[in-house]
Scaffold this motif. Sequence first.
Motif, short mmCIF file in Angstrom:
data_model
loop_
_atom_site.label_atom_id
_atom_site.label_comp_id
_atom_site.label_asym_id
_atom_site.label_seq_id
_atom_site.Cartn_x
_atom_site.Cartn_y
_atom_site.Cartn_z
N ARG A 57 3.06 13.40 -3.37
CA ARG A 57 2.66 14.89 -3.16
C ARG A 57 1.28 14.98 -3.17
O ARG A 57 0.60 15.72 -2.28
N VAL A 58 0.61 14.31 -3.96
CA VAL A 58 -0.97 14.46 -4.24
C VAL A 58 -1.41 13.77 -2.70
O VAL A 58 -2.39 14.19 -2.23
N SER A 59 -0.81 12.49 -2.58
CA SER A 59 -1.36 11.85 -1.31
C SER A 59 -1.27 12.83 0.23
O SER A 59 -2.19 13.06 0.85
N TRP A 60 -0.36 13.69 0.25
CA TRP A 60 -0.11 14.43 1.16
C TRP A 60 -0.78 15.71 1.08
O TRP A 60 -1.41 16.21 2.15
N THR A 61 -0.97 16.07 -0.14
CA THR A 61 -1.82 17.31 -0.04
C THR A 61 -3.52 16.80 0.26
O THR A 61 -3.98 17.66 1.15
N LEU A 62 -3.93 15.67 0.09
CA LEU A 62 -5.03 15.46 0.74
C LEU A 62 -4.95 15.29 2.02
O LEU A 62 -6.08 15.77 2.66
N VAL A 63 -4.24 14.66 2.43
CA VAL A 63 -3.78 14.37 4.01
C VAL A 63 -4.08 15.71 4.86
O VAL A 63 -4.87 16.01 5.82
N LEU A 82 -0.72 17.21 17.46
CA LEU A 82 -0.63 16.21 16.44
C LEU A 82 -1.42 16.63 14.93
O LEU A 82 -0.59 16.38 14.00
N LEU A 83 -2.47 17.66 15.01
CA LEU A 83 -2.60 18.16 13.87
C LEU A 83 -1.74 18.71 13.34
O LEU A 83 -1.63 18.95 11.91
N ALA A 84 -1.07 20.11 14.12
CA ALA A 84 -0.03 20.77 13.49
C ALA A 84 1.07 19.60 13.00
O ALA A 84 1.60 20.12 11.91
N LEU A 85 1.71 18.61 13.49
CA LEU A 85 2.62 17.92 13.07
C LEU A 85 2.15 17.32 11.86
O LEU A 85 2.77 17.25 10.65
N PHE A 86 1.05 16.56 11.76
CA PHE A 86 0.54 16.02 10.56
C PHE A 86 0.33 16.99 9.36
O PHE A 86 0.17 16.38 8.12
N SER A 87 -0.09 18.06 9.59
CA SER A 87 -0.16 19.28 8.71
C SER A 87 1.08 19.60 7.85
O SER A 87 1.03 20.26 6.93
N ARG A 88 2.21 19.25 8.33
CA ARG A 88 3.43 19.54 7.79
C ARG A 88 4.29 18.19 7.34
O ARG A 88 5.29 18.57 6.75
N MET A 89 3.73 17.16 7.61
CA MET A 89 4.62 15.92 7.14
C MET A 89 4.45 15.68 5.59
O MET A 89 3.53 16.07 5.06
N ARG A 90 5.75 15.26 5.38
CA ARG A 90 5.87 14.74 3.96
C ARG A 90 6.81 13.53 3.96
O ARG A 90 7.62 13.10 4.60
N SER A 91 6.80 12.76 2.63
CA SER A 91 7.62 11.68 2.62
C SER A 91 8.65 11.69 1.52
O SER A 91 9.61 11.02 1.84
N GLY A 92 8.63 12.69 0.62
CA GLY A 92 9.58 12.77 -0.15
C GLY A 92 9.97 11.46 -0.86
O GLY A 92 9.01 10.48 -1.33
N ARG A 93 11.19 11.25 -1.30
CA ARG A 93 11.66 9.64 -1.57
C ARG A 93 12.15 8.85 -0.60
O ARG A 93 12.48 7.83 -0.75
N GLY A 144 0.72 -1.21 0.09
CA GLY A 144 0.03 0.00 -0.13
C GLY A 144 0.81 1.10 -0.11
O GLY A 144 0.46 2.21 -0.69
N ALA A 145 2.00 1.49 0.68
CA ALA A 145 2.81 2.36 0.84
C ALA A 145 3.46 2.71 -0.38
O ALA A 145 3.74 3.97 -0.75
N ARG A 146 3.98 1.73 -1.15
CA ARG A 146 4.62 1.89 -2.51
C ARG A 146 3.58 2.52 -3.24
O ARG A 146 3.89 3.19 -4.36
N ILE A 147 2.25 2.39 -3.41
CA ILE A 147 1.55 3.10 -4.23
C ILE A 147 1.04 4.60 -3.59
O ILE A 147 1.25 5.47 -4.49
N VAL A 148 0.89 4.46 -2.51
CA VAL A 148 0.48 6.00 -1.66
C VAL A 148 1.71 7.12 -1.88
O VAL A 148 1.59 8.14 -2.02
#
Length: 302
Positions: free
Chosen positions: A157-163, A202-213, A146-150
């Motif tokens: 970028r799209v996944s985290w924009t939605l989050v 938590l809301l503040a943290l989640f609003s800033r998270m990204r995974s990059g590569r 699942g993570a390899r897709i998301v």
Amino acid sequence: MSNARRHNLDEHPTEVAELAAGRVEYRFDRRGPATVMVLYGGHLRAGLSLGEEVFTEAGCSVLVPSRPGYGRTPVSTGESAAGFADVTAALCAHLGITEVAAVVGVSGGGPTAVAVAAHHPALVQRLILQSAVGPLPWPDRRTRLGARIVFAPHTERVSWTLVHSLVRYAPDVGLRMLLRDLTLLPVRDVVAGLRPEDRERLLALFSRMRSGRGFTRDLKELATTGDLLGDAGRVSQPALVIATRQDAAVRFVHARALAAALPHTELLESRADSHLVWFGEDWPRISERIHAFLAEGPSRTS
């Protein structure tokens, strides 16, 4: 808006060092003479912070490198946990740091922290692991697929924009969605049990998270355990392993495996409801133990 929310919404400024092994992003919060190095896991980078107060309250400076693929650290800088361990040692030399009071591995940053302690014993006095991946395959096959897709390069970028939008406009739904894979308890109960200030953090943290590569790189590297098991056996420093049985992201069996593999280890069980041990009701007790652990001597065992 509370002061805590306002503070955590702001991303910390970072710098970039051009080292022989490549570029590395870092944040160096200079406070006291002792330095603690923190290596975060998935979706976090040097510009974000989680639970660092336990170290700054002890009077320590905090050095936070972004691991490969996160923030402004290219995925090519340090091609393995051991390789990036060498990068962190070079970064310390670049900054004039000759010794760190502890290297701290959080979640997927655990294997790199173990590698730093194992490969650079003269640099590291102690090892602290928080909800850390141990010498077992991680994650499970369903999560990996699942993570390899998301979090693939073309979808991340799209996944985290939605989050980020969900966290902003439907925070309860966002918290339930994001915490569901971090706890073995009913997620509604976990969200309902959050203190208001922890909910805001938590809301503040989640609003800033990204995974990059970085996260897809982690999935490939942490699927095998041979190097981590070998590094764990080479660690000569005292180690403190902190974990909760309610963690669904990194199961408690990883903490047990670390405690068995590291020669000089204390396993400290948290009563937190999820992977995020910093939000458990017993975090003050754990903080006291961390402070005492940092102050203990000798710093190395034979």
